[in-house]
Write a protein that holds these residues in place. Sequence first.
Motif, PDB file in Angstrom:
ATOM      1  N   LYS A   1       0.847  -1.203   0.000  1.00 44.60           N
ATOM      2  CA  LYS A   1       0.000   0.000   0.000  1.00 44.60           C
ATOM      3  C   LYS A   1       0.878   1.247   0.000  1.00 44.60           C
ATOM      4  CE  LYS A   1      -4.237  -1.723   2.142  1.00 44.60           C
ATOM      5  NZ  LYS A   1      -4.952  -1.952   3.404  1.00 44.60           N
ATOM      6  N   GLU A   2       1.901   1.218   0.849  1.00 46.08           N
ATOM      7  CA  GLU A   2       2.810   2.352   0.954  1.00 46.08           C
ATOM      8  C   GLU A   2       3.499   2.635  -0.385  1.00 46.08           C
ATOM      9  OE1 GLU A   2       6.176   2.721   4.061  1.00 46.08           O
ATOM     10  OE2 GLU A   2       4.281   2.282   5.089  1.00 46.08           O
ATOM     11  N   ALA A   3       3.828   1.565  -1.085  1.00 49.14           N
ATOM     12  CA  ALA A   3       4.534   1.709  -2.365  1.00 49.14           C
ATOM     13  C   ALA A   3       3.571   2.008  -3.518  1.00 49.14           C
ATOM     14  CB  ALA A   3       5.333   0.441  -2.649  1.00 49.14           C
ATOM     15  N   GLY A   4       2.285   2.077  -3.210  1.00 45.93           N
ATOM     16  CA  GLY A   4       1.298   2.329  -4.272  1.00 45.93           C
ATOM     17  C   GLY A   4       1.197   1.171  -5.241  1.00 45.93           C
ATOM     18  N   ARG A   5       1.348  -0.044  -4.738  1.00 45.30           N
ATOM     19  CA  ARG A   5       1.379  -1.213  -5.600  1.00 45.30           C
ATOM     20  C   ARG A   5       0.131  -2.095  -5.465  1.00 45.30           C
ATOM     21  NH1 ARG A   5       5.783  -2.734  -8.773  1.00 45.30           N
ATOM     22  NH2 ARG A   5       7.534  -1.349  -8.458  1.00 45.30           N
ATOM     23  N   THR A   6      -0.976  -1.543  -4.988  1.00 46.69           N
ATOM     24  CA  THR A   6      -2.158  -2.390  -4.794  1.00 46.69           C
ATOM     25  C   THR A   6      -3.283  -2.043  -5.767  1.00 46.69           C
ATOM     26  OG1 THR A   6      -2.911  -0.853  -3.091  1.00 46.69           O
ATOM     27  CG2 THR A   6      -1.750  -2.802  -2.334  1.00 46.69           C
ATOM     28  N   ASN A   7      -4.014  -3.061  -6.181  1.00 46.85           N
ATOM     29  CA  ASN A   7      -5.275  -2.890  -6.918  1.00 46.85           C
ATOM     30  C   ASN A   7      -6.379  -3.431  -6.027  1.00 46.85           C
ATOM     31  OD1 ASN A   7      -3.939  -2.079  -9.264  1.00 46.85           O
ATOM     32  ND2 ASN A   7      -3.748  -4.179 -10.000  1.00 46.85           N
ATOM     33  N   GLU A   8      -7.144  -2.530  -5.401  1.00 47.28           N
ATOM     34  CA  GLU A   8      -8.162  -3.013  -4.465  1.00 47.28           C
ATOM     35  C   GLU A   8      -9.458  -3.325  -5.183  1.00 47.28           C
ATOM     36  OE1 GLU A   8      -8.851  -1.640  -0.655  1.00 47.28           O
ATOM     37  OE2 GLU A   8      -6.780  -1.032  -0.267  1.00 47.28           O
ATOM     38  N   GLY A   9      -9.985  -4.504  -4.944  1.00 47.31           N
ATOM     39  CA  GLY A   9     -11.282  -4.859  -5.498  1.00 47.31           C
ATOM     40  C   GLY A   9     -12.383  -4.480  -4.517  1.00 47.31           C
ATOM     41  N   ARG A  10     -13.617  -4.449  -5.000  1.00 49.89           N
ATOM     42  CA  ARG A  10     -14.740  -4.173  -4.102  1.00 49.89           C
ATOM     43  C   ARG A  10     -15.071  -5.452  -3.338  1.00 49.89           C
ATOM     44  NH1 ARG A  10     -18.269  -0.061  -5.259  1.00 49.89           N
ATOM     45  NH2 ARG A  10     -20.059  -1.379  -4.860  1.00 49.89           N
ATOM     46  N   PRO A  11     -15.483  -5.286  -2.058  1.00 50.61           N
ATOM     47  CA  PRO A  11     -15.842  -6.501  -1.325  1.00 50.61           C
ATOM     48  C   PRO A  11     -17.073  -7.175  -1.943  1.00 50.61           C
ATOM     49  CG  PRO A  11     -16.226  -4.533   0.027  1.00 50.61           C
ATOM     50  CD  PRO A  11     -15.636  -4.062  -1.257  1.00 50.61           C
ATOM     51  N   ASP A  12     -17.063  -8.465  -1.906  1.00 53.85           N
ATOM     52  CA  ASP A  12     -18.171  -9.252  -2.432  1.00 53.85           C
ATOM     53  C   ASP A  12     -18.914  -9.802  -1.211  1.00 53.85           C
ATOM     54  OD1 ASP A  12     -19.696 -11.020  -4.092  1.00 53.85           O
ATOM     55  OD2 ASP A  12     -18.286 -12.610  -3.539  1.00 53.85           O
ATOM     56  N   VAL A  13     -20.181  -9.390  -1.069  1.00 55.00           N
ATOM     57  CA  VAL A  13     -20.905  -9.701   0.168  1.00 55.00           C
ATOM     58  C   VAL A  13     -22.107 -10.596  -0.110  1.00 55.00           C
ATOM     59  CG1 VAL A  13     -22.001  -8.729   2.235  1.00 55.00           C
ATOM     60  CG2 VAL A  13     -20.265  -7.403   1.001  1.00 55.00           C
ATOM     61  N   GLN A  14     -22.258 -11.602   0.730  1.00 55.95           N
ATOM     62  CA  GLN A  14     -23.448 -12.463   0.693  1.00 55.95           C
ATOM     63  C   GLN A  14     -23.985 -12.526   2.122  1.00 55.95           C
ATOM     64  OE1 GLN A  14     -23.476 -16.421  -1.378  1.00 55.95           O
ATOM     65  NE2 GLN A  14     -23.268 -17.249   0.674  1.00 55.95           N
ATOM     66  N   MET A  15     -25.273 -12.210   2.300  1.00 49.79           N
ATOM     67  CA  MET A  15     -25.856 -12.218   3.646  1.00 49.79           C
ATOM     68  C   MET A  15     -27.236 -12.866   3.621  1.00 49.79           C
ATOM     69  SD  MET A  15     -24.980  -8.497   5.261  1.00 49.79           S
ATOM     70  CE  MET A  15     -25.455  -7.625   3.806  1.00 49.79           C
ATOM     71  N   GLU A  16     -27.575 -13.495   4.715  1.00 43.90           N
ATOM     72  CA  GLU A  16     -28.937 -14.047   4.822  1.00 43.90           C
ATOM     73  C   GLU A  16     -29.958 -12.921   4.984  1.00 43.90           C
ATOM     74  OE1 GLU A  16     -28.922 -18.328   6.884  1.00 43.90           O
ATOM     75  OE2 GLU A  16     -27.826 -16.785   7.993  1.00 43.90           O
ATOM     76  N   ALA A  17     -29.581 -11.945   5.805  1.00 38.74           N
ATOM     77  CA  ALA A  17     -30.494 -10.818   6.051  1.00 38.74           C
ATOM     78  C   ALA A  17     -30.359  -9.791   4.931  1.00 38.74           C
ATOM     79  CB  ALA A  17     -30.181 -10.174   7.391  1.00 38.74           C
TER      80      ALA A  17
END
Lengths: 215, 747
Positions: free
Chosen positions: B138-154
């Motif tokens: 992260k510090e080196a600017g070397r990340t590609n963040e994806g969106r969280p994938d969420v599955q919920m019963e409610a």
Amino acid sequence: MHEHDHLEAAALEPAAAQGGGFSRREFLRGSGAAAAATALATGQGLAEAQQATKPKVASGKAPTTIQLTVNGKNHSVKVETTSTLIDVLRYQLKLTGCKPVSNDGVSGASSVLIDGKLANASTMLAMACVKKKIQTVESLGGTKPDAVVRAFVHQDAMQCGFCTPGFVVAVRSFLDKNPKATEEQVRAGLNGNICRCGTYANVIQAALEVVKGGK
Amino acid sequence: MAEYSWPAQGSTALVGKEQDRTDGIEKATGTAKYAYDQVFDKMLFAKLLGCPHAHCRVKSIDVKAAEKVPGVVHVAVMKKWDDGKGKEIVPEVRWQGDHLACVAAESEAAAALGVAAIKVEYEELDVFVKEEDLEAAKEAGRTNEGRPDVQMEAEPDENVDESEFADQEFDRLFKEAAVVVEGDYGIHSITHMCLEPHGSTLYWDDDKLIVWHSTQMVSGVGGNFAEILGITAGDVEIHCDYVGGGFGSKFQANAWGGVAAEISKATGRPVKMMLDRDLELKIAGSRPSGFIKVKVGADSEGVVTVWDSVHWGTAGANGGGVDKGNIPYVFNPPNRRRKQIGIVTNTGPEQAWRAPHHPQACAITQTAYDDIAAKLGISSYDVFLRNLASVAPKKQGVSMAETYREQMEIAARLIDWKAKWHPHGKGDADGSIVTGLGMALHTWGGGGHNSKCLLKVHPDGGVETFLGSQDIGTGTRTAIGMVVAETFGLPLSAVKVNIGSSTYPVSGPSGGSTTIGGVSESNRRAAQDALEKLAGLVADKLKVDAANLVAKDGRIQEKDNADNGMSWKDACRLLGMETLEVTGEFKRGPKESPLSSIQVGGVQMAEVAVDRETGVVRMEKFVAVQDMGLVINPKTAKSQMYGAVIMGIAYALFEERIMDAKTGAFLNCELTDYRLPRLGDIGEIVVHLHEPESEYNRGVVGLGEPPVISPGAAISNAVANALGVRVPVLPLTPKRVLEALEKGGNA
């Protein structure tokens, strides 16, 4: 200067000895660089070379013709000081069962028998093999394949097959010395070869099949 | 057209019975010729100059001195200083070993000296290779963040912010869980390490390029050469009788294949271009790493109710990593949040590695499931069993949960789980040695790829089949022969199998465990159609109903009256002067085929002995149970299982790519330093082909990938069971084992 010493000097310092503009460092960078380095570092190649009789030229530039005895036949081959046995077997004699997997010999894929002893052709200088009996995996084939070969086929001790010839030679050599090997001894004694496909379990069974008299 | 089908289980002559591979003697005696083994007159040896820096701009390449090295015939620069549209650029290198130039010479030695004589000016750039260190990335600017994938019963109400709702819901679920495990797990990048490196031996025959290529894609890779060279695929002929290992990395011509063809054209001489070992490891393929931070909650029975994870890793310069779709692996808990972060590193590019993504996903998630068992003090077997309710429901009529349940029972029996199991860390020690049991399970798709074959039945009785397939070591050649011989009632030796040439009908690439399905489909179809034609001729001759004829024991005869029939040879003579040619074709599609199917399951269990003083893990026993539909040749199928388990032991205990954090140099890129298991390291391996009638009746599925998936998790779980401490990151080297023991940990 003895001819042996001449060869040693030529192998170590071709440039200095011959004035050929060919430094030792460059020599070591050449084909089988690690092989040559290993041979020089351990003295194995040199010791072998010293026992060999006098190739006339050993400059590292002009090839010289030597006689090699391979699988019972004499062959005239052209070599340089840097030529490894594996290159001569594969590219001049077309005996390609000897595989170039790593030039330091840790894979065992270039296993051959030299005067009956297991050796890596990738770490042997061709010149060091003059007057020796070289036996390659091809000698275990033919119309009546060796029991080790048959056991490898029967136990399916091969997948991609690239390591297999080296393993066959290693198992032959091991069983020559340990014809009654137990499973424990097989597992302890055949660790000089690398297989990537994971045929070890089958190789163990193949070796044991030969011990039991084969099929 | 015949109605395609397999004989009923138990009624076959060859299929399902162990056959020696038909090319075994050639392989074992060294007469099998690989791309590396092709030797042609006047052949040149080519070597690549790989970039010594992991990240830099290449300012200039001077090859004058190289061209003067005695024996050097041709030097080709492989970087371009324009973008192809006339604009000047400075080429950037993003991983060590990337190809800069190629030298072709009279000998390998001369080529190596030529490579050493090339002078390159570089401008070094920032290097990042710490794929395991998310904060540093992260510090080196070397990340590609994806969106969280969420599955919920409610489900949230309409006006509620979804991510806030998820936060609250996950908090609630963790509070309500009887047990919560929080852990870090990981598995390092590895390479393919094909023993025959990538490359080819090639030459031009007028305007036609003839390539002996080490490839998993005989029928398709010619197009890749053509694309690089700007010619048509019709002017490229690929040959490949044997492949010295591929494992997913040998589908392309590669830049070095292209340059070899160019040098061959320029010099008018054959060229052999095979990668040196260090370059093979640096540039010819790697498997992405995977590291994960997990919080998982379960009920008092160990059934997972909630999963929350962030995972990261690298596939090289483009980021990537383990696909989040496989997190957690096989199990699908009702509440699940997963986030993937790709890390851009200066490391060699990924290639598909046997079961892409699955082994890593299994290793970093089924370890967390096992830690639930550890925390509850109950058997891992029970935790895995109780969570089967959450696995994907069906595979073509068969319940996956039911398959796993059966396979777990078989595996447990084979390893004697009940008698040997003890709670994590609670086994008896023999001096400093403790033992443990672990398990894992996996799934894979497989199924047949598109495949076409030309089957010829000659009037003299000879039978041959032709298809542009390849045998990457799995025994494809033998299996094809078995399928045809079975159909014709002939011995295996009566069928000549021709594969390994792009001049044959197009058959699919060997990837994703699809070869056996594809080639069995095309050949069974062709053989059934050919038999129908032959039977028609025999029926006319004998004045019987063709529908009552069968091919058996080298004869075509009446089903219920074996005496009324004729030998295979006599039947073929009825063809007159004309060879019978039949094309068999299979196209993969949504429609179910009676001959092949998809989706398999497997269960594996490991028993290890760990020395608490030295940190050395020794394999005691390993059990692998696997379904694969109908098994053509159990002998080679078992070999693949043994091999997969051993490859699994390799990445579980031995191998990893080690990069220098400062320079990005690949430190263990020679076989001496890249650790792999040897024959003495594997322990006892037991494999079981799970083939009840329900499996046989599904048809052929494929086996290459699945059994290589579970070993990492199974072995890690066994080590955790032995020690009572999780060694979080694979491979489980003595150093990591000792560090984990010192630190305690989350098991």
